[in-house]
Scaffold this motif. Structure first.
Motif, PDB file in Angstrom:
ATOM      1  N   TYR A  13       0.846  -1.203   0.000  1.00 45.02           N
ATOM      2  CA  TYR A  13       0.000   0.000   0.000  1.00 45.02           C
ATOM      3  C   TYR A  13       0.882   1.254   0.000  1.00 45.02           C
ATOM      4  O   TYR A  13       1.874   1.330   0.714  1.00 45.02           O
ATOM      5  CB  TYR A  13      -0.910   0.014   1.239  1.00 45.02           C
ATOM      6  CG  TYR A  13      -1.809   1.217   1.289  1.00 45.02           C
ATOM      7  CD1 TYR A  13      -2.914   1.311   0.460  1.00 45.02           C
ATOM      8  CD2 TYR A  13      -1.538   2.282   2.149  1.00 45.02           C
ATOM      9  CE1 TYR A  13      -3.739   2.428   0.481  1.00 45.02           C
ATOM     10  CE2 TYR A  13      -2.353   3.410   2.187  1.00 45.02           C
ATOM     11  CZ  TYR A  13      -3.447   3.466   1.340  1.00 45.02           C
ATOM     12  OH  TYR A  13      -4.253   4.576   1.364  1.00 45.02           O
TER      13      TYR A  13
ATOM     14  N   PHE B 113       0.837   8.151   2.882  1.00 44.57           N
ATOM     15  CA  PHE B 113       1.725   9.021   3.661  1.00 44.57           C
ATOM     16  C   PHE B 113       1.177   9.208   5.056  1.00 44.57           C
ATOM     17  O   PHE B 113      -0.031   9.134   5.276  1.00 44.57           O
ATOM     18  CB  PHE B 113       1.945  10.367   2.941  1.00 44.57           C
ATOM     19  CG  PHE B 113       0.728  11.247   2.831  1.00 44.57           C
ATOM     20  CD1 PHE B 113      -0.374  10.863   2.087  1.00 44.57           C
ATOM     21  CD2 PHE B 113       0.691  12.482   3.463  1.00 44.57           C
ATOM     22  CE1 PHE B 113      -1.489  11.685   1.974  1.00 44.57           C
ATOM     23  CE2 PHE B 113      -0.411  13.319   3.358  1.00 44.57           C
ATOM     24  CZ  PHE B 113      -1.507  12.913   2.614  1.00 44.57           C
TER      25      PHE B 113
ATOM     26  N   CYS C  59      -1.625  11.663   6.119  1.00 47.09           N
ATOM     27  CA  CYS C  59      -2.923  11.461   5.483  1.00 47.09           C
ATOM     28  C   CYS C  59      -4.024  11.483   6.549  1.00 47.09           C
ATOM     29  O   CYS C  59      -3.958  10.741   7.517  1.00 47.09           O
ATOM     30  CB  CYS C  59      -2.944  10.133   4.737  1.00 47.09           C
ATOM     31  SG  CYS C  59      -4.434   9.894   3.778  1.00 47.09           S
TER      32      CYS C  59
ATOM     33  N   VAL D 196      -7.803   8.415   4.635  1.00 50.11           N
ATOM     34  CA  VAL D 196      -7.792   7.211   3.800  1.00 50.11           C
ATOM     35  C   VAL D 196      -6.688   6.238   4.218  1.00 50.11           C
ATOM     36  O   VAL D 196      -6.943   5.051   4.423  1.00 50.11           O
ATOM     37  CB  VAL D 196      -7.649   7.585   2.309  1.00 50.11           C
ATOM     38  CG1 VAL D 196      -7.559   6.337   1.462  1.00 50.11           C
ATOM     39  CG2 VAL D 196      -8.831   8.437   1.881  1.00 50.11           C
ATOM     40  N   CYS D 197      -5.484   6.738   4.369  1.00 44.62           N
ATOM     41  CA  CYS D 197      -4.371   5.852   4.718  1.00 44.62           C
ATOM     42  C   CYS D 197      -4.594   5.118   6.041  1.00 44.62           C
ATOM     43  O   CYS D 197      -4.457   3.895   6.089  1.00 44.62           O
ATOM     44  CB  CYS D 197      -3.045   6.601   4.737  1.00 44.62           C
ATOM     45  SG  CYS D 197      -2.506   7.069   3.081  1.00 44.62           S
TER      46      CYS D 197
ATOM     47  N   HIS E  18      -3.348  10.698  -3.814  1.00 50.76           N
ATOM     48  CA  HIS E  18      -2.652   9.478  -4.235  1.00 50.76           C
ATOM     49  C   HIS E  18      -3.616   8.326  -4.471  1.00 50.76           C
ATOM     50  O   HIS E  18      -4.726   8.327  -3.931  1.00 50.76           O
ATOM     51  CB  HIS E  18      -1.591   9.081  -3.198  1.00 50.76           C
ATOM     52  CG  HIS E  18      -2.161   8.716  -1.850  1.00 50.76           C
ATOM     53  ND1 HIS E  18      -2.472   7.430  -1.503  1.00 50.76           N
ATOM     54  CD2 HIS E  18      -2.494   9.477  -0.784  1.00 50.76           C
ATOM     55  CE1 HIS E  18      -2.950   7.414  -0.276  1.00 50.76           C
ATOM     56  NE2 HIS E  18      -2.988   8.638   0.183  1.00 50.76           N
TER      57      HIS E  18
HETATM   58 NI    NI Z   1      -3.712   8.714   2.078  1.00 53.47          NI
END
Ligand code: NI
Length: 220
Positions: free
Chosen positions: A84, A87, A90, A93-94, A183
């Motif tokens: 995956y 960053f 983030c 989402v991350c 991203h």
């Molecule tokens: Ni992210």
């Protein structure tokens, strides 16, 4: 408040909300287009069990893990890898995707402990300027004891994002004190010989991914 001032304040508020919505939509659209380019190649974008035959992804790399060791693709050879890109700054989402990965691996640890040892989780930063070794080390420990954080020089990161067809770009956001990143949010399942086995998307549930992996790993 005088009616005239009130009107002006209301108008400013409406305009800034509109700007946020439009800005967000444009950002989302850009990411969607980039993702679509990859998804198009796998035949059916709608379903997670897409036909990915012929889609070449990945390859050799040199990066630095969250303990400061230089690593290459050879360090993870012979294992399945959930890969995956994201960053640590983030906002949403991350963390969600990394938590999902961790839940899936924990389910394997519970139900298929031997197979679980053969699954690595690689989190590769697209923001190496801020995500140095120490930042990565602190961050990965929040998710799973075996989550591996990888960073590198800008050229090393650009090289691996290109090999994995990951879209990532820096976005200046005036409402924030610092920049953010747009991203791609795929989770790739790579096989023991570094071949692409599955691509998972944000909408794929942990349960769906777990079952797909179970099947791909030949477990029951
Ligand atoms: Ni992210």
């Amino acid at each position: 408040m005088k009616p005239e001032i009130q009107k002006r304040v209301t108008r400013t508020l409406i305009l800034s909300v509109l700007a946020l919505i439009v800005g967000g939509a444009v950002g989302f659209y850009q990411v969607s287009i980039q993702n679509a380019r990859v998804i198009q190649k796998d035949g059916q974008g709608a379903s997670g069990s897409a036909d990915i035959a012929g889609l070449e992804l990945g390859g050799p790399f040199t990066l630095t893990d969250h303990n400061g060791n230089e690593v290459t693709e050879k360090d993870y050879a012979g294992k399945y890898k959930l890969v995956y890109f994201g960053f640590t700054y983030c906002p949403a989402v991350c963390p969600t995707e990394l938590q999902k990965m961790s839940r899936i691996v924990k389910a394997f640890e519970k139900n298929h402990p031997d197979a679980a040892q053969n699954i690595e989780q690689l989190f590769i930063t697209v923001d190496p300027e801020r995500d140095n070794v120490q930042v990565m080390k602190d961050y990965v420990s929040l998710f799973h004891p075996r989550l591996i954080g990888l960073t590198g020089t800008r050229p090393q990161i650009d090289f691996i994002t290109q090999s994995y067809r990951i879209f990532a770009t820096r976005v200046e956001d005036e409402s924030l004190s610092d920049y953010t990143m747009d991203h791609s949010t795929f989770v790739y399942l790579m096989g023991p010989d570094d071949e692409l086995v599955s691509i998972y998307r944000m909408k794929d549930t942990p349960d769906y991914i777990y079952k797909d992996m179970q099947q791909k790993l030949g477990l029951s």
